[in-house]
Design an enzyme around this catalytic site. Structure first.
Site, mmCIF file in Angstrom:
data_model
loop_
_atom_site.group_PDB
_atom_site.id
_atom_site.type_symbol
_atom_site.label_atom_id
_atom_site.label_comp_id
_atom_site.label_asym_id
_atom_site.label_seq_id
_atom_site.Cartn_x
_atom_site.Cartn_y
_atom_site.Cartn_z
ATOM 1 N N PRO A 2 0.853 -1.154 0.000
ATOM 2 C CA PRO A 2 0.000 0.000 0.000
ATOM 3 C C PRO A 2 0.909 1.230 0.000
ATOM 4 C CG PRO A 2 -0.744 -1.591 1.610
ATOM 5 C CD PRO A 2 0.524 -2.113 1.040
ATOM 6 N N GLU A 3 0.673 2.132 -0.899
ATOM 7 C CA GLU A 3 1.469 3.355 -0.935
ATOM 8 C C GLU A 3 0.760 4.431 -0.115
ATOM 9 O OE1 GLU A 3 2.804 4.240 -4.947
ATOM 10 O OE2 GLU A 3 2.501 2.164 -5.543
#
Length: 270
Positions: A2-3
């Site tokens: 997940p960024e």
DNA sequence: ATCGGAGCCTGTGTGC
DNA sequence: TGCACACAGGCTCCGA
């Protein structure tokens, strides 16, 4: 992982259940993720009240009324589940709140991390000490980029993935922002004009903001804390779209460097 | 100093 | 159906 937008979405989801909540049960279910989980985490967090949740780069921060801050990183496959139907092998930390909610930090690949620091010293947490500015913050602009990229021979893609330059971008959003700014991912970082760096800064801000609004991107192993899916993947211009048409009319190409996929359009990215 | 590549883990999808 | 293999959003360390 997940960024940044996914972590932002995750923290928002957690906030809706954890803000002001008392933790009646804190149960690490293994001794380590990527790194050891502090042995006193259970003792220090049990009975504490959550006073605030925030984000720094791709890290989520959970503060308590005891002056502690729990810091989590989701790695590649981490996510929080709220009131999951059942607990499985990859649910590594369970939290129960006074209002009866059960939260689980789930991470099959265990590239994530879980740590505990004193709130007043969080900025000294090792991963943060050499980290660059927030891409959505006031310190990230063309002048800053021009300064830190000056003389760099490495590709602009590698530079943007370097958390010391700017903190929170990952493979997806770097590919997207470079496409939006019309810059080839292989271009030497130190050889981009300041006006184009300005376009890049705006592209990064635009793509991150749009992704946060959409609730993050959906990938095989990512979901929002409440179990709903994010919709930003529908808006990808190049990521995962090899052979498909770029908004400019060109054809999206995929290449691999350093074992990592790069998607770009040779027609509009120079 | 800087850079590219390997490695950490597990799950899923593909092709034989 | 079974199996091998490629691949996945991050990050850090290693050697060149």
């Amino acid at each position: 992982m997940p960024e940044l937008p996914e972590v932002e979405t995750t923290v928002s989801g957690l906030r809706s259940v954890l803000q002001g909540a008392t933790l009646t049960r804190v149960e690490p279910r293994r001794a380590d993720l990527r790194f050891p989980i502090p042995v006193d985490l259970r003792q220090r967090m049990t009975g504490a009240t959550v006073t605030g949740l925030s984000r720094r780069a791709k890290y989520g921060l959970i503060e308590t009324d005891r002056g502690d801050m729990m810091i989590f990183h989701l790695g590649m496959s981490g996510r929080w589940r709220i009131d999951p139907a059942e607990i499985g092998a990859h649910d590594h930390l369970l939290l129960e709140t006074g209002s009866g909610h059960l939260l689980s930090l789930n991470d099959p690949r265990r590239f994530g991390s879980l740590d505990l620091v004193r709130s007043d010293a969080w900025q000294g947490y090792a991963p943060f000490t050499r980290m660059g500015p927030e891409p959505l913050g006031p310190d990230f602009d063309a002048a800053y980029l021009a300064k830190v990229l000056d003389g760099k021979a490495t590709s602009i893609k590698a530079a943007l993935l370097d958390q010391r330059i700017v903190a929170g971008l990952g493979n997806i959003y770097v590919c997207e922002a470079l496409n939006m700014a019309g810059i080839a991912p292989t271009r030497a970082a130190g050889r981009i004009s300041k006006p184009r760096l300005g376009l890049l800064v705006e592209a990064i801000r635009t793509v991150l903001s749009a992704a946060i609004v959409a609730g993050g991107s959906t990938l095989r192993d990512y979901a929002r804390p409440d179990g709903e899916l994010g919709y930003f993947s529908n808006q990808w211009r190049v990521y995962g779209r090899e052979g498909q048409i770029c908004p400019c009319g060109g054809t999206v190409q995929r290449r691999v460097d350093g074992g990592r996929s790069t998607f770009h359009c040779p027609k509009c990215q120079k």
